[in-house]
Design a protein around this motif. Structure first.
Motif, short mmCIF file in Angstrom:
data_model
loop_
_atom_site.label_atom_id
_atom_site.label_comp_id
_atom_site.label_asym_id
_atom_site.label_seq_id
_atom_site.Cartn_x
_atom_site.Cartn_y
_atom_site.Cartn_z
N ALA A 33 0.83 -1.21 0.00
CA ALA A 33 0.00 0.00 0.00
C ALA A 33 0.86 1.26 0.00
CB ALA A 33 -0.93 0.00 1.21
N PHE A 45 -6.01 7.76 -4.97
CA PHE A 45 -6.09 6.64 -4.02
C PHE A 45 -5.52 7.07 -2.66
CE2 PHE A 45 -7.02 4.40 -7.76
CZ PHE A 45 -7.54 3.15 -7.42
N GLU A 48 -6.52 2.54 3.47
CA GLU A 48 -7.45 2.18 4.54
C GLU A 48 -6.94 0.90 5.20
OE1 GLU A 48 -11.85 3.79 3.24
OE2 GLU A 48 -11.36 1.72 2.74
N TYR A 62 -4.97 -1.71 2.43
CA TYR A 62 -5.11 -1.65 0.98
C TYR A 62 -5.25 -0.19 0.60
CZ TYR A 62 -9.90 -1.19 2.61
OH TYR A 62 -11.01 -0.77 3.28
N THR A 64 -7.42 2.63 -1.90
CA THR A 64 -8.73 2.74 -2.55
C THR A 64 -8.97 4.17 -3.00
OG1 THR A 64 -11.10 2.33 -2.28
CG2 THR A 64 -9.93 3.17 -0.35
N VAL A 69 -10.38 -0.86 -5.15
CA VAL A 69 -9.25 -1.07 -4.24
C VAL A 69 -8.12 -1.78 -4.97
CG1 VAL A 69 -10.70 -1.23 -2.18
CG2 VAL A 69 -9.99 -3.31 -3.32
N ASP A 71 -4.82 -4.26 -3.80
CA ASP A 71 -4.03 -4.97 -2.79
C ASP A 71 -3.37 -6.16 -3.48
OD1 ASP A 71 -6.05 -6.91 -3.00
OD2 ASP A 71 -6.42 -7.01 -0.85
N TYR A 75 -6.70 -5.40 -8.54
CA TYR A 75 -7.82 -4.47 -8.37
C TYR A 75 -9.12 -5.24 -8.16
CZ TYR A 75 -4.90 -0.58 -9.76
OH TYR A 75 -3.92 0.37 -9.80
N ARG A 78 -14.33 -2.21 -3.86
CA ARG A 78 -14.13 -2.08 -2.42
C ARG A 78 -15.13 -2.93 -1.64
NH1 ARG A 78 -15.99 1.19 1.80
NH2 ARG A 78 -14.41 1.63 3.39
#
Length: 151
Positions: A33, A45, A48, A62, A64, A69, A71, A75, A78
């Motif tokens: 992240a 982005f 969170e 991750y 967003t 999102v 991670d 993609y 969310r």
């Protein structure tokens, strides 16, 4: 959901030897992240965190834009990521619950990470930031995120 064998997270050699998706999905998600935000393959982005309540496992970080999102999966939407995470951890830990928080600390700062029981980028066996950069560089960001926005 993948489960690490006992002892791998504490063994730096075995942890580093994990495939990228498992490495970044189970213990180094915050590095991915932080590097994503520093490299900024897509704008807008922010990070969170999923913070389990009590002493339960299942924390995750991750990035967003509020809809999409990124991670270790790549993609996704969310709401789908959060539903999947909740379902998996609730299956293993009945009553599992969490809070979602916007990250308000330096994601790649060892002191801030250590205070939250996460390793800093220089506390892995080798260069976790370079590994995250290579992982991010392999992904066609525009195409993958655009497909999710069309649905």
């Amino acid at each position: 959901m993948y489960r690490l064998k006992p002892g791998i997270k504490k063994d730096m050699v075995r942890r580093w030897a994990l495939p990228d998706r498992i490495f970044f999905g189970y213990g180094a998600c915050h590095i991915l992240a932080g590097v994503y935000l520093a490299e900024e393959p897509l704008t807008g982005f922010y990070a969170e965190r999923i913070i389990p309540r009590g002493d339960a496992p299942g924390g995750h970080m991750y990035v967003t834009d509020g809809t999409v999102v990124f991670d270790y999966h790549g993609y996704s939407r969310r709401e789908r990521l959060l539903a999947h995470h909740r379902k998996c951890w609730s299956t293993d830990c009945p009553g599992w619950d969490c809070d979602i928080e916007t990250v308000d600390f330096p994601i790649l700062g060892a002191h801030a990470l250590n205070a939250r029981k996460m390793l800093g980028p220089d506390q892995y066996l080798f260069d976790a930031v370079s590994r995250a950069r290579a992982f991010i560089a392999r992904i066609p960001h525009e195409d993958r995120s655009a497909r999710l926005r069309q649905n």
